[in-house]
Write a protein that holds these residues in place. Structure first.
Motif, PDB file in Angstrom:
ATOM      1  N   LYS A 156      42.853  16.240  21.356  1.00 35.48           N
ATOM      2  CA  LYS A 156      43.650  15.075  20.939  1.00 35.48           C
ATOM      3  C   LYS A 156      43.128  14.548  19.613  1.00 35.48           C
ATOM      4  CE  LYS A 156      44.728  13.956  25.673  1.00 35.48           C
ATOM      5  NZ  LYS A 156      44.366  13.168  26.838  1.00 35.48           N
ATOM      6  N   THR A 157      41.816  14.593  19.450  1.00 36.16           N
ATOM      7  CA  THR A 157      41.193  14.201  18.188  1.00 36.16           C
ATOM      8  C   THR A 157      39.982  15.104  17.951  1.00 36.16           C
ATOM      9  OG1 THR A 157      40.208  12.388  16.927  1.00 36.16           O
ATOM     10  CG2 THR A 157      39.764  12.430  19.279  1.00 36.16           C
ATOM     11  N   SER A 202      35.413  12.836  19.581  1.00 32.90           N
ATOM     12  CA  SER A 202      35.230  14.192  19.077  1.00 32.90           C
ATOM     13  C   SER A 202      33.801  14.669  19.303  1.00 32.90           C
ATOM     14  CB  SER A 202      35.584  14.234  17.596  1.00 32.90           C
ATOM     15  OG  SER A 202      35.393  15.520  17.087  1.00 32.90           O
ATOM     16  N   CYS A 241      37.513   7.517  17.633  1.00 28.49           N
ATOM     17  CA  CYS A 241      37.917   8.929  17.484  1.00 28.49           C
ATOM     18  C   CYS A 241      36.717   9.817  17.178  1.00 28.49           C
ATOM     19  CB  CYS A 241      38.964   9.060  16.387  1.00 28.49           C
ATOM     20  SG  CYS A 241      40.585   8.425  16.839  1.00 28.49           S
ATOM     21  N   ASN A 297      39.552  14.945  26.268  1.00 27.25           N
ATOM     22  CA  ASN A 297      40.009  15.011  24.885  1.00 27.25           C
ATOM     23  C   ASN A 297      40.858  16.249  24.601  1.00 27.25           C
ATOM     24  OD1 ASN A 297      40.163  14.186  22.176  1.00 27.25           O
ATOM     25  ND2 ASN A 297      38.378  15.387  21.623  1.00 27.25           N
ATOM     26  N   THR A 298      41.173  17.052  25.617  1.00 22.85           N
ATOM     27  CA  THR A 298      41.937  18.280  25.390  1.00 22.85           C
ATOM     28  C   THR A 298      43.431  18.005  25.525  1.00 22.85           C
ATOM     29  OG1 THR A 298      40.117  19.583  26.293  1.00 22.85           O
ATOM     30  CG2 THR A 298      42.264  20.670  26.123  1.00 22.85           C
ATOM     31  N   LYS A 299      44.173  18.381  24.504  1.00 27.35           N
ATOM     32  CA  LYS A 299      45.629  18.232  24.537  1.00 27.35           C
ATOM     33  C   LYS A 299      46.271  19.429  25.216  1.00 27.35           C
ATOM     34  CE  LYS A 299      49.641  17.460  21.626  1.00 27.35           C
ATOM     35  NZ  LYS A 299      50.135  17.287  20.265  1.00 27.35           N
ATOM     36  N   GLN A 300      45.896  20.646  24.788  1.00 26.09           N
ATOM     37  CA  GLN A 300      46.444  21.868  25.363  1.00 26.09           C
ATOM     38  C   GLN A 300      45.609  23.060  24.943  1.00 26.09           C
ATOM     39  OE1 GLN A 300      50.417  21.947  23.746  1.00 26.09           O
ATOM     40  NE2 GLN A 300      49.772  22.874  21.838  1.00 26.09           N
TER      41      GLN A 300
END
Length: 167
Positions: free
Chosen positions: A146-147, A27, A23, A76-79
């Protein structure tokens, strides 16, 4: 010999350490992404510009929003959370911000768009300071990973002016 509980504890500790390390690396890898988003906002028309009974100015406008925010997405992008704000100065405040429209972009495929919309939220000034006022429309975005940590940025589009008279 070690007991089953001791072995399970050692295995779980090792697994969680590796997960935390992965993680942290994920990041950190976002620091090497240099996005170049683009956007343009045009005011199609002022639907109405009126004075409320309490003396406040209220504006409704229709905008064309064109944006390409795909470069903000990494693995790593959620939204993305995006919003358009009107920003202007008054004698009482050096910066007034009024949110006009917002959206959540869940995936990279939806990050390039064109929309014609009226302001989703009411554009009201506490007073009668909007007649003939110059203002900026600013597209703000918050990248939710996401993290790791969230980050935000914006694009400012200037050169807009309110009508001189109420309609």
């Amino acid at each position: 010999m070690h007991s089953f509980g001791y072995r399970a504890n050692a295995l779980l500790t090792f697994a969680l350490t590796i997960l935390a390390l992965m993680c942290a690396i994920a990041s950190f890898s976002d620091n090497f992404n240099f996005p170049s988003p683009s956007a343009q906002i045009q005011i199609v028309k002022f639907n109405w510009f009126q004075k409320q009974v309490h003396g406040n100015d209220e504006v409704s406008l229709t905008m064309n929003i064109t944006a390409d925010l795909q470069s903000l997405f990494t693995w790593n992008t959620k939204q993305l959370f995006i919003f358009v704000a009107a920003e202007y100065e008054t004698p009482q405040n050096s910066l007034n911000q009024v949110s006009l429209w917002d959206a959540i972009i869940p995936a990279k495929e939806h990050a390039k768009f064109w929309i014609q919309t009226a302001n989703k939220y009411r554009f009201i000034d506490q007073g009668s300071n909007l007649r003939g006022k110059e203002f900026n429309l600013t597209l703000h975005w918050h990248v939710m990973p996401k993290t790791g940590k969230m980050f935000a940025d914006k694009l400012v589009m200037s050169g807009f002016r309110m009508p001189e008279e109420h309609r």
